[in-house]
Design an enzyme around this catalytic site. Sequence first.
Site, PDB file in Angstrom:
ATOM      1  N   ALA A  97      -8.584  -7.674   3.783  1.00 37.67           N
ATOM      2  CA  ALA A  97      -8.245  -8.086   2.810  1.00 37.67           C
ATOM      3  C   ALA A  97      -6.538  -8.037   2.163  1.00 37.67           C
ATOM      4  CB  ALA A  97      -9.245  -7.390   1.594  1.00 37.67           C
ATOM      5  N   CYS A 118      -3.011  11.589  -1.874  1.00 32.58           N
ATOM      6  CA  CYS A 118      -1.721  12.540  -0.561  1.00 32.58           C
ATOM      7  C   CYS A 118      -1.222  11.947  -0.537  1.00 32.58           C
ATOM      8  CB  CYS A 118      -2.998  13.511   0.880  1.00 32.58           C
ATOM      9  SG  CYS A 118      -4.023  14.306   0.444  1.00 32.58           S
TER      10      CYS A 118
HETATM   11  C1  LIG Z   1      -9.876  -2.129   1.346  1.00 26.03           C
HETATM   12  C2  LIG Z   1     -10.187  -3.245   0.174  1.00 26.03           C
HETATM   13  C3  LIG Z   1      -9.028  -3.821   0.828  1.00 26.03           C
HETATM   14  C4  LIG Z   1      -8.125  -4.184   1.845  1.00 26.03           C
HETATM   15  O1  LIG Z   1      -8.655  -4.554   3.352  1.00 26.03           O
HETATM   16  P1  LIG Z   1      -8.573  -4.189   4.382  1.00 26.03           P
HETATM   17  O2  LIG Z   1      -8.942  -5.264   5.624  1.00 26.03           O
HETATM   18  O3  LIG Z   1      -8.998  -2.788   4.865  1.00 26.03           O
HETATM   19  O4  LIG Z   1      -7.028  -4.588   4.271  1.00 26.03           O
HETATM   20  C5  LIG Z   1      -8.221  -4.787  -0.437  1.00 26.03           C
HETATM   21  N1  LIG Z   1      -8.129  -4.201  -1.559  1.00 26.03           N
HETATM   22  C6  LIG Z   1      -9.591  -3.682  -2.341  1.00 26.03           C
HETATM   23  C7  LIG Z   1     -10.270  -3.713  -3.562  1.00 26.03           C
HETATM   24  C8  LIG Z   1     -10.006  -3.328  -0.849  1.00 26.03           C
HETATM   25  O5  LIG Z   1     -11.028  -2.393  -1.300  1.00 26.03           O
END
Ligand SMILES: *Cc1c(COP(=O)(O)O)cnc(C)c1O
Length: 407
Positions: free
Chosen positions: A76, A331
């Site tokens: 994401a 943190c």
């Molecule tokens: C976990 C998360 C991301 C990042 O996703 P990755 O696949 O770890 O890069 C982005 N937006 C939200 C809302 C998330 O919970």
Amino acid sequence: MTPNLPIYMDNHATTAVDPRVLAAMLPWFTTKFGNAASRTHSFGREAEEAVDKARDQVARALGASSAKEIVFTSGATESNNLGIKGAAHMLREQGDHIVTICTEHKAVLDSCMALEREGFRVTFLPVDNQGLVSAAQIEAALTEQTILVAVMAVNNEIGVVQPLEQIGAMCHARGVLFFCDAAQGLGKVPLDVEAMHIDLCAVTAHKIYGPKGVGALYVRRKAPRVRLEAMIHGGGHERGLRSGTLAVPLLVALGEAAELAVAEMPAESARIGALRERLHGGLTAQLEHVYLNGHPTLRTPGNLNCSFAYVEGESLLMGIHDVAVSSGSACTSASLEPSYVLKALGVDDELAHTSIRFGIGRFNTEAEIDYTIGRVVEVVNRLRDMSPLWEMVQEGIDLKSVQWTGH
Ligand SMILES: *Cc1c(COP(=O)(O)O)cnc(C)c1O
């Protein structure tokens, strides 16, 4: 019955891979290792077919009208970067203004800030004290120059669900693209890019019981046709939007995880929602001054985010070390910063430090919930017994009326 320890209750951070997902992906590492772009032999062709199937599964899970609208990425974070920066760069001639909200994931906020450094203007809207934004509030922020609105489906800290359908309808009526980070939404709340007028939608496998390192970006192809500038150039994979040899096992896993998450959502939402109510009910029955963060009902079933007043936040987390949860503090290298999401709701710093995010997921059990209740109640009571503030509260002293000396 004591459950196995430690207990994992941090399913907003990541999830375990479902054994069914793992089983689906394994052959694509060993006997079926072909490159999906090698169409000259059967190894490549079977890999290509597996990728096609995964693309279909993801498209269906999002309500997309065509599998061609799915671009595979590394997760994401990449999807957020590609969707936001890619669209902004393409639309630069039409306008330079973006509207988002201040409780977005860092991958959205930081992508927007990177665009600011290139000369784009970004409005970071506040949310109300339950974490929500309205379509009217967003509409009031639009200008002639606005090209993109970015609002997440579900917040990763407080689990609140934004009114996507209203926001999407408003954006389409105003001719502005609607980007949605749905990493925490897929499989947790109904998602439909058509009904919700979403033009760009980011998802990731590791929040839905798939592996880390794979995700997708939905890119609308009709009404309107959304065009993006690529960030990663190379062999022209993913129709030029994201070059690089496709990670076939990971894509197979994403497809399987997405299909399972959506198919099982009705039953899972009921089961997980009941666990959440049991946890919340158990904590509030035995402890006073427990405050829920975020909207009480417009939230995902698995999320419970609570502040426990009159305890020391770090001691609380250390005290419940055999239950893996997250705190309301981020943190950073030098200091404990209160969460920017809780700050945006107006939760004061002191209380934010006492906040715990419980993320209940597919593999949590009633026994684990009951153990967690017992542990948190015990630790909160012990810390409060040591707190002079708590003693004053018990004596009925209004702390706000106290004239503190020192400082
Ligand atoms: C976990 C998360 C991301 C990042 O996703 P990755 O696949 O770890 O890069 C982005 N937006 C939200 C809302 C998330 O919970």
